[in-house]
Design a protein around this motif. Structure first.
Motif, PDB file in Angstrom:
ATOM      1  N   TYR A 199      -8.572  -0.065   6.333  1.00 20.12           N
ATOM      2  CA  TYR A 199      -9.803  -0.350   5.585  1.00 20.12           C
ATOM      3  C   TYR A 199      -9.768  -1.752   4.985  1.00 20.12           C
ATOM      4  N   GLN A 200      -8.652  -2.115   4.382  1.00 21.48           N
ATOM      5  CA  GLN A 200      -8.559  -3.436   3.775  1.00 21.48           C
ATOM      6  C   GLN A 200      -8.544  -4.545   4.816  1.00 21.48           C
ATOM      7  N   LEU A 201      -7.865  -4.326   5.950  1.00 19.16           N
ATOM      8  CA  LEU A 201      -7.834  -5.340   7.010  1.00 19.16           C
ATOM      9  C   LEU A 201      -9.216  -5.546   7.618  1.00 19.16           C
ATOM     10  N   ILE A 202      -9.917  -4.450   7.883  1.00 22.89           N
ATOM     11  CA  ILE A 202     -11.282  -4.563   8.432  1.00 22.89           C
ATOM     12  C   ILE A 202     -12.209  -5.230   7.424  1.00 22.89           C
ATOM     13  N   LYS A 203     -12.042  -4.906   6.157  1.00 23.67           N
ATOM     14  CA  LYS A 203     -12.875  -5.509   5.117  1.00 23.67           C
ATOM     15  C   LYS A 203     -12.625  -7.015   5.028  1.00 23.67           C
ATOM     16  N   GLU A 204     -11.360  -7.419   5.101  1.00 20.83           N
ATOM     17  CA  GLU A 204     -11.047  -8.854   5.074  1.00 20.83           C
ATOM     18  C   GLU A 204     -11.618  -9.570   6.294  1.00 20.83           C
ATOM     19  N   ASP A 205     -11.477  -8.961   7.472  1.00 22.36           N
ATOM     20  CA  ASP A 205     -11.986  -9.576   8.694  1.00 22.36           C
ATOM     21  C   ASP A 205     -13.505  -9.675   8.657  1.00 22.36           C
TER      22      ASP A 205
ATOM     23  N   ILE B  46      -9.641   3.183  -1.244  1.00 20.32           N
ATOM     24  CA  ILE B  46     -10.671   3.538  -0.275  1.00 20.32           C
ATOM     25  C   ILE B  46     -11.576   4.598  -0.891  1.00 20.32           C
ATOM     26  N   PRO B  47     -12.828   4.675  -0.445  1.00 22.62           N
ATOM     27  CA  PRO B  47     -13.754   5.684  -0.984  1.00 22.62           C
ATOM     28  C   PRO B  47     -13.286   7.104  -0.675  1.00 22.62           C
ATOM     29  N   PRO B  48     -13.730   8.085  -1.476  1.00 19.77           N
ATOM     30  CA  PRO B  48     -13.289   9.474  -1.269  1.00 19.77           C
ATOM     31  C   PRO B  48     -13.621  10.026   0.119  1.00 19.77           C
ATOM     32  N   ILE B  49     -14.748   9.596   0.692  1.00 17.46           N
ATOM     33  CA  ILE B  49     -15.119  10.115   2.008  1.00 17.46           C
ATOM     34  C   ILE B  49     -14.087   9.722   3.051  1.00 17.46           C
TER      35      ILE B  49
ATOM     36  N   THR C 277       0.828  -1.208   0.000  1.00 16.30           N
ATOM     37  CA  THR C 277       0.000   0.000   0.000  1.00 16.30           C
ATOM     38  C   THR C 277       0.859   1.254   0.000  1.00 16.30           C
ATOM     39  N   PHE C 278       1.855   1.303   0.891  1.00 11.87           N
ATOM     40  CA  PHE C 278       2.704   2.490   0.976  1.00 11.87           C
ATOM     41  C   PHE C 278       3.536   2.660  -0.299  1.00 11.87           C
ATOM     42  N   THR C 279       4.046   1.543  -0.828  1.00  8.19           N
ATOM     43  CA  THR C 279       4.842   1.637  -2.055  1.00  8.19           C
ATOM     44  C   THR C 279       4.007   2.155  -3.215  1.00  8.19           C
ATOM     45  N   SER C 280       2.805   1.607  -3.364  1.00 10.08           N
ATOM     46  CA  SER C 280       1.935   2.031  -4.463  1.00 10.08           C
ATOM     47  C   SER C 280       1.494   3.471  -4.294  1.00 10.08           C
ATOM     48  N   TYR C 281       1.143   3.847  -3.057  1.00 14.04           N
ATOM     49  CA  TYR C 281       0.649   5.203  -2.824  1.00 14.04           C
ATOM     50  C   TYR C 281       1.739   6.249  -3.040  1.00 14.04           C
ATOM     51  N   ILE C 282       2.910   6.017  -2.441  1.00  6.96           N
ATOM     52  CA  ILE C 282       3.999   6.994  -2.579  1.00  6.96           C
ATOM     53  C   ILE C 282       4.471   7.074  -4.032  1.00  6.96           C
ATOM     54  N   GLY C 283       4.609   5.901  -4.684  1.00  7.64           N
ATOM     55  CA  GLY C 283       5.006   5.908  -6.090  1.00  7.64           C
ATOM     56  C   GLY C 283       3.985   6.595  -6.975  1.00  7.64           C
ATOM     57  N   GLY C 284       2.692   6.294  -6.740  1.00 13.35           N
ATOM     58  CA  GLY C 284       1.637   6.934  -7.531  1.00 13.35           C
ATOM     59  C   GLY C 284       1.558   8.424  -7.281  1.00 13.35           C
ATOM     60  N   THR C 285       1.717   8.839  -6.017  1.00 14.15           N
ATOM     61  CA  THR C 285       1.658  10.266  -5.704  1.00 14.15           C
ATOM     62  C   THR C 285       2.805  11.025  -6.351  1.00 14.15           C
TER      63      THR C 285
ATOM     64  N   PHE D 233       0.618  10.785   5.112  1.00  8.81           N
ATOM     65  CA  PHE D 233       0.776   9.373   5.463  1.00  8.81           C
ATOM     66  C   PHE D 233      -0.477   8.740   6.060  1.00  8.81           C
ATOM     67  N   PHE D 234      -1.465   9.528   6.481  1.00  8.40           N
ATOM     68  CA  PHE D 234      -2.665   8.921   7.043  1.00  8.40           C
ATOM     69  C   PHE D 234      -3.531   8.269   5.965  1.00  8.40           C
ATOM     70  N   ILE D 235      -3.375   8.680   4.714  1.00 13.74           N
ATOM     71  CA  ILE D 235      -4.164   8.047   3.646  1.00 13.74           C
ATOM     72  C   ILE D 235      -3.763   6.591   3.449  1.00 13.74           C
TER      73      ILE D 235
END
Length: 247
Positions: free
Chosen positions: A224-230, A192-195, A95-103, A215-217
């Motif tokens: 969000y993904q962990l809660i969704k999986e659980d 994650i959704p925009p909200i 997640t962090f790699t994709s987000y930082i690279g994409g940003t 970094f909070f995003i």
């Protein structure tokens, strides 16, 4: 001299008033403030230097650190907890790699678009404006707009009407970037959704300022993904139990 009410033409009076001013303790406040500023500045620079050195050392030894970390987890965690921990760490890394690279990619694209069209329309300081907007875009939601306003003010110092033209140009570029480039470059990496993005930015700003907004995003994305999986696993278990009861 105005503070001690001394006549600059009378040297003896100046020295006497200055000596009285120092003795009274008024100079201590200035000395204390200067000492505090210098101490805080050097402390911040020293901490930053140590942090960078430590980060570089860890980076060059990351394979050893990761290998020993997994070795210790295998030794002290059960097989189930070990698998769960590895899954969470992999999710955080991806997640962090994709987000930082994409940003970073999105910031470069936005800066390039601003430079190109500002140069095309002969707006002054096109390169500087593109750099400012690209750096500002690192801050989610409002960073690029704030940087564009600063760039427009710098341009307006030279030509006021060109500053207005730059804001109009930036709004047009941002509409294209926000609707077509950002969702494909950064949106998929967040997941994650925009909200929730707005909630993450707000909480991050309150907790850790600009760094929190950045970094909070990805942190919210991981949660969000962990809660969704659980939640999916719990629903699946409940469905199985209900199916067994019905049978």
């Amino acid at each position: 001299l105005r503070t001690i009410n001394a006549d600059p033409g009378n040297i003896s009076q100046v020295l006497e008033s200055l000596f009285s001013w120092v003795i009274s303790g008024s100079a201590n406040d200035i000395i204390g403030n200067v000492y505090s500023v210098l101490t805080n500045t050097f402390s911040l620079l020293f901490s930053t230097l140590i942090s960078i050195m430590f980060a570089v050392i860890v980076l060059f030894n990351k394979q050893t650190v990761v290998k020993e970390g997994f070795y210790l987890m295998r030794a002290y965690l059960s097989k189930k907890r070990y698998a769960k921990t590895v899954h969470i760490l992999s999710l955080i890394r991806n997640t962090f790699t994709s987000y930082i690279g994409g940003t970073c990619t999105e910031c470069i694209i936005l800066a390039t678009l601003v430079m190109f069209f500002a140069s095309l329309f002969q707006i002054p300081f096109a390169f500087l404006a593109g750099i400012l907007v690209g750096i500002g875009a690192l801050i989610p939601m409002f960073g690029a707009l704030a940087a564009a306003i600063i760039a427009a003010l710098l341009i307006a110092v030279d030509t006021p009407i060109e500053g207005l033209y730059f804001i109009i140009l930036f709004i047009c570029i941002q509409q294209v970037e926000g609707n077509f480039i950002y969702p494909n470059v950064v949106g998929k990496s967040v997941g994650i959704p925009p909200i929730y993005v707005m909630i993450a930015v707000t909480l991050g700003a309150n907790v850790a300022g600009i760094l929190g907004m950045v970094f909070f995003i990805p942190i919210f994305s991981c949660l969000y993904q962990l809660i969704k999986e659980d939640a999916s696993k719990r629903i699946e278990i409940k469905d199985k139990k209900e199916g067994l009861l019905n049978e």
